[in-house]
Design a protein around this motif. Structure first.
Motif, mmCIF file in Angstrom:
data_model
loop_
_atom_site.group_PDB
_atom_site.id
_atom_site.type_symbol
_atom_site.label_atom_id
_atom_site.label_comp_id
_atom_site.label_asym_id
_atom_site.label_seq_id
_atom_site.Cartn_x
_atom_site.Cartn_y
_atom_site.Cartn_z
ATOM 1 N N SER A 77 -4.649 -17.809 4.302
ATOM 2 C CA SER A 77 -4.777 -16.516 3.650
ATOM 3 C C SER A 77 -5.186 -15.454 4.661
ATOM 4 N N ALA A 78 -4.638 -14.245 4.490
ATOM 5 C CA ALA A 78 -4.997 -13.104 5.323
ATOM 6 C C ALA A 78 -5.206 -11.903 4.421
ATOM 7 N N THR A 79 -5.853 -10.883 4.963
ATOM 8 C CA THR A 79 -6.100 -9.650 4.219
ATOM 9 C C THR A 79 -5.168 -8.565 4.723
ATOM 10 N N LEU A 80 -4.547 -7.857 3.778
ATOM 11 C CA LEU A 80 -3.670 -6.737 4.106
ATOM 12 C C LEU A 80 -4.421 -5.443 3.809
ATOM 13 N N LEU A 81 -4.450 -4.541 4.810
ATOM 14 C CA LEU A 81 -5.185 -3.298 4.653
ATOM 15 C C LEU A 81 -4.335 -2.103 5.048
ATOM 16 N N ALA A 82 -4.633 -0.963 4.441
ATOM 17 C CA ALA A 82 -4.165 0.327 4.942
ATOM 18 C C ALA A 82 -5.359 0.891 5.694
ATOM 19 N N ALA A 83 -5.373 0.671 7.006
ATOM 20 C CA ALA A 83 -6.570 0.897 7.804
ATOM 21 C C ALA A 83 -6.649 2.338 8.300
ATOM 22 N N ALA A 84 -7.856 2.902 8.257
ATOM 23 C CA ALA A 84 -8.088 4.211 8.848
ATOM 24 C C ALA A 84 -8.046 4.089 10.362
ATOM 25 N N ALA A 85 -7.577 5.120 11.030
ATOM 26 C CA ALA A 85 -7.534 5.113 12.487
ATOM 27 C C ALA A 85 -8.948 5.219 13.049
ATOM 28 N N PRO A 86 -9.218 4.552 14.185
ATOM 29 C CA PRO A 86 -10.560 4.628 14.771
ATOM 30 C C PRO A 86 -10.991 6.057 15.090
ATOM 31 N N TRP A 87 -10.011 6.947 15.304
ATOM 32 C CA TRP A 87 -10.345 8.334 15.636
ATOM 33 C C TRP A 87 -10.510 9.206 14.382
ATOM 34 N N GLN A 88 -10.570 8.566 13.206
ATOM 35 C CA GLN A 88 -10.776 9.292 11.958
ATOM 36 C C GLN A 88 -12.097 8.847 11.328
ATOM 37 N N ILE A 94 -8.560 0.655 3.316
ATOM 38 C CA ILE A 94 -8.221 0.344 1.924
ATOM 39 C C ILE A 94 -7.727 -1.101 1.863
ATOM 40 N N ASP A 95 -8.460 -1.930 1.161
ATOM 41 C CA ASP A 95 -8.112 -3.344 1.021
ATOM 42 C C ASP A 95 -7.003 -3.473 -0.027
ATOM 43 N N LEU A 96 -5.847 -3.998 0.388
ATOM 44 C CA LEU A 96 -4.698 -4.151 -0.507
ATOM 45 C C LEU A 96 -4.552 -5.572 -1.040
ATOM 46 N N GLY A 97 -5.519 -6.421 -0.727
ATOM 47 C CA GLY A 97 -5.475 -7.774 -1.264
ATOM 48 C C GLY A 97 -4.988 -8.794 -0.252
ATOM 49 N N ALA A 98 -4.858 -10.005 -0.731
ATOM 50 C CA ALA A 98 -4.525 -11.130 0.142
ATOM 51 C C ALA A 98 -3.019 -11.329 0.248
ATOM 52 N N VAL A 99 -2.599 -11.880 1.384
ATOM 53 C CA VAL A 99 -1.244 -12.384 1.597
ATOM 54 C C VAL A 99 -1.380 -13.762 2.211
ATOM 55 N N TRP A 100 -0.360 -14.575 2.029
ATOM 56 C CA TRP A 100 -0.413 -15.944 2.564
ATOM 57 C C TRP A 100 0.468 -16.033 3.803
ATOM 58 N N ILE A 101 -0.139 -16.375 4.925
ATOM 59 C CA ILE A 101 0.594 -16.543 6.183
ATOM 60 C C ILE A 101 1.249 -17.922 6.183
ATOM 61 N N GLN A 112 5.622 -5.666 -4.063
ATOM 62 C CA GLN A 112 6.152 -4.308 -4.064
ATOM 63 C C GLN A 112 5.018 -3.282 -4.173
ATOM 64 N N ALA A 113 3.996 -3.597 -4.946
ATOM 65 C CA ALA A 113 2.869 -2.672 -5.083
ATOM 66 C C ALA A 113 2.143 -2.491 -3.755
ATOM 67 N N GLN A 114 1.945 -3.579 -3.020
ATOM 68 C CA GLN A 114 1.287 -3.479 -1.714
ATOM 69 C C GLN A 114 2.111 -2.630 -0.748
ATOM 70 N N ALA A 115 3.428 -2.824 -0.761
ATOM 71 C CA ALA A 115 4.286 -2.041 0.132
ATOM 72 C C ALA A 115 4.222 -0.556 -0.214
ATOM 73 N N GLY A 116 4.206 -0.237 -1.503
ATOM 74 C CA GLY A 116 4.114 1.158 -1.905
ATOM 75 C C GLY A 116 2.838 1.811 -1.413
ATOM 76 N N VAL A 130 -2.982 -6.433 9.249
ATOM 77 C CA VAL A 130 -3.132 -7.792 8.727
ATOM 78 C C VAL A 130 -4.288 -8.432 9.481
ATOM 79 N N ARG A 131 -5.308 -8.882 8.758
ATOM 80 C CA ARG A 131 -6.501 -9.485 9.362
ATOM 81 C C ARG A 131 -6.573 -10.942 8.936
ATOM 82 N N HIS A 132 -6.601 -11.829 9.907
ATOM 83 C CA HIS A 132 -6.520 -13.269 9.627
ATOM 84 C C HIS A 132 -7.567 -14.011 10.436
#
Length: 301
Positions: A77-88, A94-101, A112-116, A130-132
């Motif tokens: 399992s890994a975590t999918l995020l919409a990550a803020a840039a370090p310079w922001q 934003i944690d978008l939930g788990a994905v399976w590697i 589809q919801a995660q991609a949106g 992707v954080r694993h």
């Protein structure tokens, strides 16, 4: 020469330890758009890793896919995020939930919801991340960068505007109804058949149509069999009038046999008055070279 880049996770408040991070250098980031009437792809190559790809098939919304040259992340399992840039500063991930590697070159397909939500994040300057964690390799991250995204996203939207209404799995089989009890195609039937016809024109490998006509059980069997034949014939004629050869169509008719629903009320009987339409890929027969006659030299004297 490809390099792996190590980034101090002190940039990310919740992870004070070191992580192995795969991302492309800022000056080398590129987005590529590929596609046709069947599928559109928005791709960012990731140095030393593979690529992150948004994939949208005809008739569906996009998913996000992570491709890899090797299985460096390992399964799990890994975590999918919409990550803020370090310079922001001040913006959280934003944690978008788990994905399976998984194994293989395609590590996962998001929902589809995660991609949106990743699309919206990129337009706001966020990074798909992707954080694993693996007991053997520790913490790993794969990051896409939002650099040059807006222009590529415009090209991607132009590609998706040309997609067919449906993909093959969605269009390959359909029921054309005759709710009024006659043999004429109504507006809904013609719209349905038009979608199938357009798919056939776009994909020459879909080269055969199987039609099967049916009726309800009102009346005698011979009359119902004839009704089912004429309904199938109406669908056949629609395809022929729009460029499909009769040799590409197989027609069968079954009368009141094989009902979809019991013929015990008007609504069910309407369901049974139908033509089943199935698109098929039929291999072309192999062409054999004509036989060449062997002449006996003795007969020439």
């Amino acid at each position: 020469m490809r390099q792996r880049y190590f980034i101090l996770l002190s940039l990310f408040a919740s992870f004070p330890c070191l992580a192995l991070t795969f991302q492309t250098r800022l000056e080398n980031v590129e987005w590529k758009v590929e596609g046709d009437k069947f599928e559109c792809r928005l791709i960012q190559p990731i140095t030393d890793f593979g690529s992150g790809v948004f994939v949208r098939r005809a008739g569906e919304q996009a998913v996000f896919r992570l491709n890899a040259y090797n299985s460096v992340l390992g399964e799990g399992s890994a975590t999918l995020l919409a990550a803020a840039a370090p310079w922001q500063p001040g913006r959280g991930d934003i944690d978008l939930g788990a994905v399976w590697i998984g194994r293989g070159n395609v590590l996962f397909n998001s929902s589809q919801a995660q991609a949106g939500r990743l699309f919206r994040g990129l337009l706001e300057g966020r990074s798909p991340l992707v954080r694993h964690y693996s007991p053997t390799s520790g913490l790993s991250e794969v990051r896409l960068l939002p650099v040059k995204f807006r222009q590529a996203y415009g090209d991607y939207e132009a590609c998706t505007a040309k997609l067919l209404p449906k993909n093959f799995e969605q269009v390959r089989q359909s029921q054309v109804g005759f709710p009024g009890g006659g043999i004429e195609l109504d507006v809904n039937a013609k719209v349905n058949l038009h979608v199938m016809l357009e798919y056939m024109k776009a994909d020459p490998t879909v080269n055969h149509i199987l039609l099967e006509g049916y009726s309800d059980n009102v009346g005698n069997r011979l009359t119902n069999r004839e009704l089912s034949r004429r309904r199938a014939l109406a669908v056949m004629n629609y395809f022929k009038e729009n460029g499909i050869q009769e040799s590409q169509i197989t027609m069968r008719f079954h009368g009141e046999q094989y009902p979809l629903a019991p013929n015990n009320n008007a609504a069910n009987r309407a369901k049974n008055r139908r033509v089943s339409v199935r698109l098929e890929r039929v291999p072309e027969p192999e062409k054999t070279a004509p036989s060449v006659g062997v002449v006996n030299p003795a007969t020439l004297s």
